[in-house]
Scaffold this motif. Structure first.
Motif, mmCIF file in Angstrom:
data_model
loop_
_atom_site.group_PDB
_atom_site.id
_atom_site.type_symbol
_atom_site.label_atom_id
_atom_site.label_comp_id
_atom_site.label_asym_id
_atom_site.label_seq_id
_atom_site.Cartn_x
_atom_site.Cartn_y
_atom_site.Cartn_z
ATOM 1 N N LEU A 206 6.599 -71.803 126.751
ATOM 2 C CA LEU A 206 6.227 -70.403 126.616
ATOM 3 C C LEU A 206 5.348 -70.008 127.793
ATOM 4 C CD1 LEU A 206 2.995 -70.178 125.680
ATOM 5 C CD2 LEU A 206 3.936 -70.824 123.464
ATOM 6 N N MET A 207 5.275 -68.713 128.040
ATOM 7 C CA MET A 207 4.397 -68.158 129.071
ATOM 8 C C MET A 207 3.549 -67.069 128.437
ATOM 9 S SD MET A 207 6.974 -67.997 132.370
ATOM 10 C CE MET A 207 8.298 -67.202 131.446
ATOM 11 N N GLN A 208 2.301 -66.939 128.902
ATOM 12 C CA GLN A 208 1.398 -65.975 128.287
ATOM 13 C C GLN A 208 0.360 -65.494 129.293
ATOM 14 O OE1 GLN A 208 -0.713 -69.857 126.272
ATOM 15 N NE2 GLN A 208 -0.597 -68.046 125.024
ATOM 16 N N ILE A 209 -0.189 -64.332 129.000
ATOM 17 C CA ILE A 209 -1.262 -63.751 129.797
ATOM 18 C C ILE A 209 -2.082 -62.867 128.877
ATOM 19 C CG2 ILE A 209 0.091 -61.744 130.552
ATOM 20 C CD1 ILE A 209 -1.319 -61.971 133.276
ATOM 21 N N PHE A 210 -3.381 -62.732 129.164
ATOM 22 C CA PHE A 210 -4.301 -62.040 128.272
ATOM 23 C C PHE A 210 -5.026 -60.926 129.021
ATOM 24 C CE2 PHE A 210 -3.665 -66.347 126.945
ATOM 25 C CZ PHE A 210 -3.566 -66.307 125.570
ATOM 26 N N THR A 211 -5.162 -59.772 128.367
ATOM 27 C CA THR A 211 -5.905 -58.671 128.972
ATOM 28 C C THR A 211 -7.403 -58.894 128.804
ATOM 29 O OG1 THR A 211 -6.135 -57.249 127.011
ATOM 30 C CG2 THR A 211 -4.061 -57.111 128.240
ATOM 31 N N LYS A 212 -8.170 -58.203 129.591
ATOM 32 C CA LYS A 212 -9.607 -58.152 129.358
ATOM 33 C C LYS A 212 -9.863 -57.233 128.161
ATOM 34 C CE LYS A 212 -10.988 -59.540 133.958
ATOM 35 N NZ LYS A 212 -11.790 -59.267 135.175
ATOM 36 N N PRO A 213 -11.061 -57.283 127.565
ATOM 37 C CA PRO A 213 -11.321 -56.497 126.349
ATOM 38 C C PRO A 213 -10.980 -55.019 126.516
ATOM 39 C CG PRO A 213 -13.107 -58.041 126.732
ATOM 40 C CD PRO A 213 -12.229 -58.101 127.948
ATOM 41 N N LEU A 214 -10.421 -54.434 125.467
ATOM 42 C CA LEU A 214 -10.036 -53.028 125.507
ATOM 43 C C LEU A 214 -11.183 -52.093 125.149
ATOM 44 C CD1 LEU A 214 -7.233 -54.388 125.625
ATOM 45 C CD2 LEU A 214 -6.392 -52.585 124.113
ATOM 46 N N PHE A 215 -12.272 -52.659 124.612
ATOM 47 C CA PHE A 215 -13.441 -51.858 124.271
ATOM 48 C C PHE A 215 -14.622 -52.266 125.158
ATOM 49 C CE2 PHE A 215 -11.123 -52.114 120.120
ATOM 50 C CZ PHE A 215 -10.709 -50.787 120.093
ATOM 51 N N THR A 216 -15.699 -51.509 125.095
ATOM 52 C CA THR A 216 -16.903 -51.848 125.848
ATOM 53 C C THR A 216 -17.433 -53.203 125.421
ATOM 54 O OG1 THR A 216 -17.453 -49.495 126.010
ATOM 55 C CG2 THR A 216 -19.218 -51.080 126.467
ATOM 56 N N GLU A 217 -17.344 -53.485 124.130
ATOM 57 C CA GLU A 217 -17.794 -54.763 123.603
ATOM 58 C C GLU A 217 -16.787 -55.862 123.968
ATOM 59 O OE1 GLU A 217 -19.375 -51.348 121.705
ATOM 60 O OE2 GLU A 217 -17.283 -52.027 121.663
ATOM 61 N N GLU A 218 -17.244 -57.114 123.955
ATOM 62 C CA GLU A 218 -16.375 -58.259 124.265
ATOM 63 C C GLU A 218 -15.622 -58.662 122.997
ATOM 64 O OE1 GLU A 218 -16.274 -59.048 127.354
ATOM 65 O OE2 GLU A 218 -18.037 -57.905 127.971
ATOM 66 N N THR A 219 -14.767 -57.773 122.537
ATOM 67 C CA THR A 219 -14.099 -58.027 121.257
ATOM 68 C C THR A 219 -12.582 -58.041 121.432
ATOM 69 O OG1 THR A 219 -14.342 -55.659 120.740
ATOM 70 C CG2 THR A 219 -16.008 -57.167 119.854
ATOM 71 N N PHE A 220 -11.899 -56.975 121.093
ATOM 72 C CA PHE A 220 -10.450 -56.975 120.990
ATOM 73 C C PHE A 220 -9.745 -56.985 122.348
ATOM 74 C CE2 PHE A 220 -6.345 -54.873 120.690
ATOM 75 C CZ PHE A 220 -5.748 -55.583 119.669
ATOM 76 N N PHE A 221 -8.647 -57.770 122.438
ATOM 77 C CA PHE A 221 -7.804 -57.748 123.628
ATOM 78 C C PHE A 221 -6.348 -57.966 123.220
ATOM 79 C CE2 PHE A 221 -9.445 -62.055 123.126
ATOM 80 C CZ PHE A 221 -8.329 -62.868 123.297
ATOM 81 N N LEU A 222 -5.457 -57.828 124.182
ATOM 82 C CA LEU A 222 -4.025 -58.014 123.953
ATOM 83 C C LEU A 222 -3.531 -59.256 124.683
ATOM 84 C CD1 LEU A 222 -2.668 -54.358 124.409
ATOM 85 C CD2 LEU A 222 -2.892 -55.605 122.242
#
Length: 400
Positions: A353-369
């Motif tokens: 498998l291959m994968q990549i992660f976004t940086k947090p979508l909110f100001t806080e270090e919480t949710f990402f894709l």
């Protein structure tokens, strides 16, 4: 236990007015805004790519005009109806996973008898396109709730009261196709995973499954050493209404075992105010094209340490499955040819498998894709966890 649920309908966010989540989903990540609705003091925006649907609830600032959408005689009026609970969060959060189901009243009664908290009892809501029946049950994971939704009597584009939006995001160059949600990951306090697994098994019919050959039924899959301390456990649900594009619903539980200060799981728990949805993985048929299009549109991804690609074993792993090392390096894409315990024969069978992660979508270090493309690999990139952990840790250290 017979199947209670069919498929994931959508994942819901709650954000304050003025946050950029809705705009970023459309302009950076290529989601189409296809339906909108005003509900009391909230604006609801529905986005989709393939079968992956996000519903963003924007809490309007005090003093705004409360708008009541369309309602139909004989049903609960739509005014204020969110098909969810109104969290009014202090930080942006992904907190609702909506499942389609066929017998919402019966399931809700069964859940209540098992001691589950029914946040909204079965309610019928309609407009000129028919009606839906829904209820909301609270989980034992932080602010995560589950909407149970019967749309069998509704022929509208989404849900009653929503209005269709035409051509809202045609400027985005889509790149690779996104087809569905691959998995959802919860960040959990240490020692809580077993209780979460038990709740989902006993209440919603989820089943535990092993994600790696070293995964232990009791303790999960643990990774420790070199500044990393993490336990992963996973469960899945295969409903009766799934198609090849829906796949099954997979939830991964992540809890920190690290004593490292400000590690990302514990930081999520602190800044989010408790456990919750840490990230959602979107399945793509072309991760390189998808990531390139998103990056060109302004999306920011974590990139692993450069040493990741220079390790001899990783270089051989990438070349052996026929991928271009330099291309993956240019885009920061991780590859795991041992995904799901497919080491050895898996390499010859090119299961990876291959994968990549976004940086947090909110100001806080919480949710990402996460973007993920599976080429026979069934795991969650366990071989990449150290590289991901280090890249996130570097980012957090720079912003401390």
């Amino acid at each position: 236990m017979p199947p209670l649920l069919n498929r994931i309908c959508h994942i819901g966010f709650h954000v304050a007015e003025g946050q950029q989540l809705a705009s970023n989903l459309m302009h950076q990540f290529g989601f189409e805004l296809f339906a909108t609705r005003m509900a009391g003091w909230s604006r609801q925006l529905a986005f989709r790519r393939g079968n992956a649907v996000f519903l963003v609830n924007e809490r309007l600032k005090p003093g705004g005009r409360e708008v009541s959408p369309v309602s139909s005689s004989g049903f609960c009026k739509n005014k204020g109806i969110l098909y969810d609970v109104d969290l009014q969060p202090s930080v942006g959060t992904a907190s609702n996973i909506c499942f389609e189901a066929e017998d919402v009243p019966g399931i809700s009664q069964s859940l209540e008898e098992r001691g589950c908290q029914i946040l909204i009892t079965p309610t019928a809501v309609g407009d000129e396109s028919g009606y839906v029946t829904y209820s909301v049950v609270g989980s034992i994971v932080g602010n995560v709730s589950h909407t149970l939704l019967d749309r069998s009597q509704y022929c509208g584009p989404f849900l009653p009261g929503f209005h269709v939006v035409e051509g809202a995001s045609k400027k985005f160059q889509a790149g690779g196709q996104i087809t569905h949600f691959d998995h959802i990951t919860y960040a959990c306090p240490q020692g809580s995973s077993q209780a979460v697994l038990d709740w989902y098994k006993n209440c919603l019919g989820f089943q535990r499954f092993l994600i790696h050959q070293q995964d232990d039924v009791a303790d999960g899959y643990t990774i420790q050493g070199s500044g990393v301390g993490l336990r992963l456990t996973a469960m899945r649900y295969s409903g009766s209404g799934l198609t090849l594009l829906d796949q099954d619903c997979k939830i991964v539980l992540a809890e920190s075992l690290s004593e490292q200060k400000n590690n990302q799981v514990d930081t999520f728990l602190e800044q989010h105010g408790g456990s919750g949805i840490q990230h959602v993985a979107l399945y793509t048929t072309d991760i390189i094209g998808t990531a390139a299009a998103m990056a060109k549109s302004g999306a920011i991804f974590f990139k692993p340490p450069l040493a990741y690609y220079s390790e001899k074993s990783k270089e051989q792993e990438i070349r052996r499955v026929g991928q271009d090392l330099q291309l993956l390096k240019d885009h920061g894409i991780l590859l795991d040819a041992e995904a799901g315990g497919n080491s050895g024969p898996g390499l010859h069978g090119k299961q990876y498998l291959m994968q990549i992660f976004t940086k947090p979508l909110f100001t806080e270090e919480t949710f990402f894709l996460e973007l993920i493309e599976r080429c026979g690999g069934t795991g969650f990139g366990e071989g990449n966890i150290r590289a991901l952990w280090q890249s996130v840790q570097n980012y957090m250290d720079q912003h401390a």
